[in-house]
Motif scaffolding. Sequence first.
Motif, mmCIF file in Angstrom:
data_model
loop_
_atom_site.group_PDB
_atom_site.id
_atom_site.type_symbol
_atom_site.label_atom_id
_atom_site.label_comp_id
_atom_site.label_asym_id
_atom_site.label_seq_id
_atom_site.Cartn_x
_atom_site.Cartn_y
_atom_site.Cartn_z
ATOM 1 N N ARG A 55 34.034 46.580 25.811
ATOM 2 C CA ARG A 55 33.191 45.702 24.986
ATOM 3 C C ARG A 55 33.876 44.354 24.882
ATOM 4 N NH1 ARG A 55 34.720 44.887 19.678
ATOM 5 N NH2 ARG A 55 36.636 45.932 19.089
ATOM 6 N N VAL A 56 33.130 43.381 24.421
ATOM 7 C CA VAL A 56 33.690 42.049 24.192
ATOM 8 C C VAL A 56 34.006 41.950 22.709
ATOM 9 C CG1 VAL A 56 33.251 39.573 24.282
ATOM 10 C CG2 VAL A 56 32.401 41.054 26.108
ATOM 11 N N PRO A 57 35.265 41.746 22.335
ATOM 12 C CA PRO A 57 35.600 41.630 20.911
ATOM 13 C C PRO A 57 34.975 40.379 20.295
ATOM 14 C CG PRO A 57 37.590 41.817 22.262
ATOM 15 C CD PRO A 57 36.436 41.663 23.184
ATOM 16 N N THR A 58 34.599 40.480 19.055
ATOM 17 C CA THR A 58 34.026 39.352 18.316
ATOM 18 C C THR A 58 34.825 39.156 17.027
ATOM 19 O OG1 THR A 58 32.499 40.793 17.114
ATOM 20 C CG2 THR A 58 31.709 39.870 19.207
ATOM 21 N N THR A 59 34.498 38.124 16.286
ATOM 22 C CA THR A 59 35.185 37.921 15.008
ATOM 23 C C THR A 59 34.810 39.022 14.020
ATOM 24 O OG1 THR A 59 33.418 36.418 14.331
ATOM 25 C CG2 THR A 59 35.397 35.426 15.265
ATOM 26 N N GLU A 60 33.585 39.546 14.136
ATOM 27 C CA GLU A 60 33.169 40.627 13.250
ATOM 28 C C GLU A 60 33.809 41.956 13.651
ATOM 29 O OE1 GLU A 60 30.702 38.755 14.873
ATOM 30 O OE2 GLU A 60 30.486 37.373 13.187
ATOM 31 N N ARG A 61 34.035 42.138 14.961
ATOM 32 C CA ARG A 61 34.649 43.364 15.481
ATOM 33 C C ARG A 61 35.795 42.991 16.402
ATOM 34 N NH1 ARG A 61 30.596 46.790 18.455
ATOM 35 N NH2 ARG A 61 32.419 48.101 18.694
ATOM 36 N N PRO A 62 36.966 42.660 15.846
ATOM 37 C CA PRO A 62 38.096 42.273 16.694
ATOM 38 C C PRO A 62 38.645 43.483 17.457
ATOM 39 C CG PRO A 62 38.764 42.334 14.402
ATOM 40 C CD PRO A 62 37.288 42.592 14.426
ATOM 41 N N ARG A 63 39.533 43.198 18.377
ATOM 42 C CA ARG A 63 40.150 44.237 19.197
ATOM 43 C C ARG A 63 40.976 45.162 18.314
ATOM 44 N NH1 ARG A 63 44.609 43.290 23.751
ATOM 45 N NH2 ARG A 63 45.507 42.246 21.981
ATOM 46 N N THR A 64 40.859 46.451 18.548
ATOM 47 C CA THR A 64 41.619 47.445 17.772
ATOM 48 C C THR A 64 42.949 47.732 18.481
ATOM 49 O OG1 THR A 64 40.684 49.349 18.920
ATOM 50 C CG2 THR A 64 39.451 48.502 17.022
ATOM 51 N N PRO A 65 43.897 48.377 17.807
ATOM 52 C CA PRO A 65 45.171 48.697 18.447
ATOM 53 C C PRO A 65 45.023 49.645 19.645
ATOM 54 C CG PRO A 65 45.381 48.867 16.070
ATOM 55 C CD PRO A 65 43.933 48.643 16.358
ATOM 56 N N MET A 66 43.958 50.421 19.695
ATOM 57 C CA MET A 66 43.765 51.360 20.808
ATOM 58 C C MET A 66 43.165 50.681 22.036
ATOM 59 S SD MET A 66 42.702 54.904 19.005
ATOM 60 C CE MET A 66 42.710 55.677 20.579
ATOM 61 N N GLU A 67 42.686 49.464 21.873
ATOM 62 C CA GLU A 67 42.048 48.766 22.989
ATOM 63 C C GLU A 67 43.040 47.821 23.659
ATOM 64 O OE1 GLU A 67 37.437 48.412 21.583
ATOM 65 O OE2 GLU A 67 38.876 47.048 20.672
ATOM 66 N N ARG A 68 42.900 47.704 24.957
ATOM 67 C CA ARG A 68 43.702 46.747 25.718
ATOM 68 C C ARG A 68 42.768 45.708 26.307
ATOM 69 N NH1 ARG A 68 48.429 50.059 28.725
ATOM 70 N NH2 ARG A 68 49.236 51.050 26.850
ATOM 71 N N ARG A 69 43.316 44.532 26.513
ATOM 72 C CA ARG A 69 42.512 43.431 27.046
ATOM 73 C C ARG A 69 42.547 43.476 28.576
ATOM 74 N NH1 ARG A 69 41.533 37.855 24.445
ATOM 75 N NH2 ARG A 69 41.872 39.124 22.628
ATOM 76 N N PHE A 70 41.356 43.397 29.186
ATOM 77 C CA PHE A 70 41.233 43.414 30.643
ATOM 78 C C PHE A 70 40.405 42.214 31.085
ATOM 79 C CE2 PHE A 70 42.200 47.828 29.869
ATOM 80 C CZ PHE A 70 42.933 48.209 30.983
ATOM 81 N N MET A 71 40.607 41.831 32.341
ATOM 82 C CA MET A 71 39.823 40.771 32.969
ATOM 83 C C MET A 71 38.667 41.433 33.716
ATOM 84 S SD MET A 71 39.470 37.504 33.663
ATOM 85 C CE MET A 71 41.043 36.745 33.338
ATOM 86 N N PRO A 72 37.414 40.967 33.496
ATOM 87 C CA PRO A 72 36.315 41.501 34.297
ATOM 88 C C PRO A 72 36.554 41.183 35.773
ATOM 89 C CG PRO A 72 35.482 40.151 32.494
ATOM 90 C CD PRO A 72 36.969 39.980 32.525
ATOM 91 N N HIS A 73 36.327 42.155 36.626
ATOM 92 C CA HIS A 73 36.594 41.936 38.044
ATOM 93 C C HIS A 73 35.658 40.883 38.631
ATOM 94 C CE1 HIS A 73 37.985 42.640 42.055
ATOM 95 N NE2 HIS A 73 36.749 42.867 42.464
ATOM 96 N N ALA A 74 34.480 40.723 38.075
ATOM 97 C CA ALA A 74 33.543 39.715 38.591
ATOM 98 C C ALA A 74 34.153 38.318 38.529
ATOM 99 C CB ALA A 74 32.242 39.756 37.799
ATOM 100 N N ALA A 75 35.070 38.088 37.580
ATOM 101 C CA ALA A 75 35.692 36.762 37.453
ATOM 102 C C ALA A 75 36.720 36.506 38.546
ATOM 103 C CB ALA A 75 36.350 36.631 36.083
ATOM 104 N N THR A 76 37.238 37.546 39.183
ATOM 105 C CA THR A 76 38.290 37.371 40.188
ATOM 106 C C THR A 76 37.929 37.953 41.540
ATOM 107 O OG1 THR A 76 39.352 39.427 39.516
ATOM 108 C CG2 THR A 76 40.074 37.405 38.410
ATOM 109 N N CYS A 77 36.720 38.445 41.695
ATOM 110 C CA CYS A 77 36.313 39.088 42.948
ATOM 111 C C CYS A 77 36.401 38.087 44.098
ATOM 112 C CB CYS A 77 34.890 39.627 42.841
ATOM 113 S SG CYS A 77 34.362 40.566 44.285
#
Length: 130
Positions: A55-77
Amino acid sequence: MGTISPYGLGTCHNCDAPVRWATTEAGKQQALNPEPDEAGNVAARLGMGPGWWARVPTTERPRTPMERRFMPHAATCGRPPLPIPPPRPAPPAQARPTPLQEALPLQPPPELPPGVTSLARHRLTRKDGR
């Protein structure tokens, strides 16, 4: 944070690079670069069942400690996505005879009295199918 699970690894359909497949909140599959990247804008976590959730984190739902940040492959394909063919045009609407009309033998229409209009042609071409 520990090692990243190899679960969900696959290859990109366009460039054959390794990717991590995740399911979005909309239920669609999204390819992510396989390693976490703080420059990415997608938060992903390994789900309780099989697979990764993204999912995309928002200010209402920020990233949780269990989530890691990834780059969408479409941006680097390395290759642009395959073109989507244009939709086929719909065939022209044609009046179909009803099963009753198909079962009855064709008979010439009866002679109508003067001043009376036949509705048979209209009934065959109505759009609601009645």
